[in-house]
Scaffold this active site. Structure first.
Site, PDB file in Angstrom:
ATOM      1  N   CYS A   1       0.800  -1.230   0.000  1.00 22.91           N
ATOM      2  CA  CYS A   1       0.000   0.000   0.000  1.00 22.91           C
ATOM      3  C   CYS A   1       0.836   1.284   0.000  1.00 22.91           C
ATOM      4  O   CYS A   1       0.544   2.206  -0.769  1.00 22.91           O
ATOM      5  CB  CYS A   1      -0.946  -0.003   1.194  1.00 22.91           C
ATOM      6  SG  CYS A   1      -1.620  -1.607   1.613  1.00 22.91           S
TER       7      CYS A   1
ATOM      8  N   ARG B   1       4.123 -13.123   5.594  1.00 26.31           N
ATOM      9  CA  ARG B   1       3.432 -13.166   6.879  1.00 26.31           C
ATOM     10  C   ARG B   1       4.073 -14.233   7.755  1.00 26.31           C
ATOM     11  O   ARG B   1       4.429 -15.305   7.275  1.00 26.31           O
ATOM     12  CB  ARG B   1       1.944 -13.485   6.688  1.00 26.31           C
ATOM     13  CG  ARG B   1       1.171 -12.371   6.001  1.00 26.31           C
ATOM     14  CD  ARG B   1      -0.283 -12.723   5.844  1.00 26.31           C
ATOM     15  NE  ARG B   1      -1.010 -11.656   5.164  1.00 26.31           N
ATOM     16  CZ  ARG B   1      -2.267 -11.758   4.724  1.00 26.31           C
ATOM     17  NH1 ARG B   1      -2.925 -12.895   4.923  1.00 26.31           N
ATOM     18  NH2 ARG B   1      -2.857 -10.762   4.117  1.00 26.31           N
TER      19      ARG B   1
ATOM     20  N   GLN C   1       0.350 -11.335  -4.418  1.00 25.40           N
ATOM     21  CA  GLN C   1      -1.022 -10.832  -4.379  1.00 25.40           C
ATOM     22  C   GLN C   1      -1.262  -9.868  -5.533  1.00 25.40           C
ATOM     23  O   GLN C   1      -0.390  -9.055  -5.858  1.00 25.40           O
ATOM     24  CB  GLN C   1      -1.264 -10.106  -3.046  1.00 25.40           C
ATOM     25  CG  GLN C   1      -2.708  -9.715  -2.794  1.00 25.40           C
ATOM     26  CD  GLN C   1      -2.882  -9.132  -1.399  1.00 25.40           C
ATOM     27  OE1 GLN C   1      -2.094  -8.315  -0.958  1.00 25.40           O
ATOM     28  NE2 GLN C   1      -3.913  -9.566  -0.706  1.00 25.40           N
TER      29      GLN C   1
ATOM     30  N   ASP D   1      -2.421  -6.971  -6.033  1.00 18.26           N
ATOM     31  CA  ASP D   1      -2.729  -5.852  -5.151  1.00 18.26           C
ATOM     32  C   ASP D   1      -3.154  -4.645  -5.970  1.00 18.26           C
ATOM     33  O   ASP D   1      -2.455  -4.250  -6.910  1.00 18.26           O
ATOM     34  CB  ASP D   1      -1.472  -5.501  -4.348  1.00 18.26           C
ATOM     35  CG  ASP D   1      -1.764  -5.298  -2.872  1.00 18.26           C
ATOM     36  OD1 ASP D   1      -2.950  -5.373  -2.513  1.00 18.26           O
ATOM     37  OD2 ASP D   1      -0.831  -5.077  -2.105  1.00 18.26           O
TER      38      ASP D   1
ATOM     39  N   HIS E   1      -5.056  -0.564  -5.533  1.00 15.37           N
ATOM     40  CA  HIS E   1      -5.569   0.501  -4.663  1.00 15.37           C
ATOM     41  C   HIS E   1      -6.239   1.553  -5.523  1.00 15.37           C
ATOM     42  O   HIS E   1      -5.690   1.978  -6.544  1.00 15.37           O
ATOM     43  CB  HIS E   1      -4.436   1.112  -3.833  1.00 15.37           C
ATOM     44  CG  HIS E   1      -3.804   0.120  -2.909  1.00 15.37           C
ATOM     45  ND1 HIS E   1      -2.706  -0.635  -3.271  1.00 15.37           N
ATOM     46  CD2 HIS E   1      -4.143  -0.287  -1.650  1.00 15.37           C
ATOM     47  CE1 HIS E   1      -2.378  -1.442  -2.274  1.00 15.37           C
ATOM     48  NE2 HIS E   1      -3.233  -1.252  -1.287  1.00 15.37           N
TER      49      HIS E   1
ATOM     50  N   LYS F   1     -15.386  -4.166   4.834  1.00 12.01           N
ATOM     51  CA  LYS F   1     -14.915  -4.856   3.629  1.00 12.01           C
ATOM     52  C   LYS F   1     -15.929  -5.880   3.148  1.00 12.01           C
ATOM     53  O   LYS F   1     -16.820  -6.319   3.886  1.00 12.01           O
ATOM     54  CB  LYS F   1     -13.588  -5.558   3.908  1.00 12.01           C
ATOM     55  CG  LYS F   1     -13.665  -6.638   4.988  1.00 12.01           C
ATOM     56  CD  LYS F   1     -12.335  -7.354   5.174  1.00 12.01           C
ATOM     57  CE  LYS F   1     -12.445  -8.431   6.254  1.00 12.01           C
ATOM     58  NZ  LYS F   1     -11.231  -9.268   6.337  1.00 12.01           N
TER      59      LYS F   1
ATOM     60  N   HIS G   1      -8.819  -0.858  -1.010  1.00 12.02           N
ATOM     61  CA  HIS G   1      -7.930  -1.979  -1.330  1.00 12.02           C
ATOM     62  C   HIS G   1      -8.738  -2.996  -2.144  1.00 12.02           C
ATOM     63  O   HIS G   1      -9.872  -3.309  -1.773  1.00 12.02           O
ATOM     64  CB  HIS G   1      -7.433  -2.687  -0.065  1.00 12.02           C
ATOM     65  CG  HIS G   1      -6.664  -1.813   0.865  1.00 12.02           C
ATOM     66  ND1 HIS G   1      -5.295  -1.775   0.869  1.00 12.02           N
ATOM     67  CD2 HIS G   1      -7.076  -0.950   1.835  1.00 12.02           C
ATOM     68  CE1 HIS G   1      -4.883  -0.923   1.813  1.00 12.02           C
ATOM     69  NE2 HIS G   1      -5.951  -0.420   2.406  1.00 12.02           N
TER      70      HIS G   1
END
Length: 313
Positions: free
Chosen positions: A3, A32, A50, A52, A54, A138, A184
């Site tokens: 992000c 992680r 991922q 990803d 935004h 979400k 996201h």
């Protein structure tokens, strides 16, 4: 997390409300510290990729962006043949403790936007009270695998924290600075998990367009090897993924090997096929489906791939 990098791109220039929404996306690596007992094949790993994305938008454009994300997700998952889904809407509910960041106004607006997007599309969902991320509500889309387990893939999340922390701004119609709304979005989620679910969904027997090897060329005798290689090269030239088995084995063993590899189509070639320039076609599930000119098979195979057909017949 990726992000802050997208935020850095956003902050590299001043933006007007006319510029928004702005969408940034990448295939980024995430890590992680999962406990060893929770690791599970491709489904749960410590390092994963991922898709990803935004989205930075205004209050006026946020609902449209959420609807577009949901439609994009179902179009994508549907193309891979997934049909069973569960949608969860995670909200903070009545819990207004300090673990949730952002103003009450933002939370109410965000939750309302997600509800409107789901109900506007007539999508059934389960409301998950006090399950929101600390930075915003979400939507999660979970896919059911071959044995009925649910796996979270797609997620669409509001973020009330990072725009404040990084002091993001855009110039509104009133010529004053305003905070953009940040969303996201991940469609596949973890690419590793997606492929794990996909493999189990098809039990490894992929449709034509997804199969690692789409056609196996199987000569009956060594006399036909040259013709087999010619057929394989012509199919490769048409963009198909082809392997030719030139081993000195009985044709039954070659067919069994291709069946075990779950290759969608097998072309069995003997003296007759070589002399007439044809191919005897065998489909993975239906068995022998007859002989045809190579050009006819090539057209049929390319049609299955280009249409992303989920069935070979």
């Amino acid at each position: 997390m990726n992000c802050p990098f997208h935020i850095g791109i956003y902050k590299a220039a001043q933006h007007s409300y006319r510029d928004l929404p702005l969408r940034y996306a990448e295939l980024g690596t995430c890590y992680r510290a999962e406990l060893s007992g929770t690791l599970h094949g491709l489904m749960r790993v410590r390092g994963f990729t991922q898709d990803d994305a935004h989205i930075f938008c205004t209050p006026e454009t946020v609902r449209g962006e959420i609807v577009d994300c949901i439609n994009f997700a179902f179009a994508l998952l549907g193309a891979f043949g997934f049909e069973k889904f569960k949608i969860e809407l995670s909200v903070r509910g009545s819990d207004t403790s300090k673990k949730y960041l952002g103003s009450d106004e933002n939370w109410k607006r965000g939750e309302a936007a997600l509800v409107e997007a789901l109900e506007g599309q007539s999508l059934p969902y389960e409301r998950m009270e006090d399950e929101a991320a600390f930075y915003g509500p979400k939507i999660d889309i979970k896919v059911e695998d071959a044995i009925g387990r649910l796996w979270q893939l797609t997620t669409v999340q509001f973020d009330f924290n990072l725009p404040e922390r990084f002091e993001l701004e855009y110039i509104g119609e009133d010529n004053k600075p305003h905070r953009p709304i940040m969303i996201h979005r991940a469609l596949f989620g973890s690419m590793e998990r997606f492929f794990g679910v996909l493999i189990e969904h098809y039990a490894g027997a992929f449709p034509m367009w997804l199969a690692p090897v789409q056609v196996a060329v199987l000569p009956i005798t060594d006399r036909v090897n040259e013709y087999a290689e010619k057929v394989a090269e012509e199919l490769r030239g048409a963009g198909l993924r082809v392997e030719s088995n030139l081993k000195s084995e009985k044709i039954g063993a070659k067919i069994r090997d291709a069946q075990m590899q779950k290759i969608p189509f097998m072309l069995v070639l003997g003296d007759r096929e070589m002399e007439q320039g044809i191919v005897a076609v065998r489909e993975r599930l239906k068995g022998d489906i007859g002989v045809m000119p190579l050009e006819e098979f090539k057209t049929m195979a390319r049609g299955l791939v280009e249409s992303r057909a989920l069935s070979n017949m």
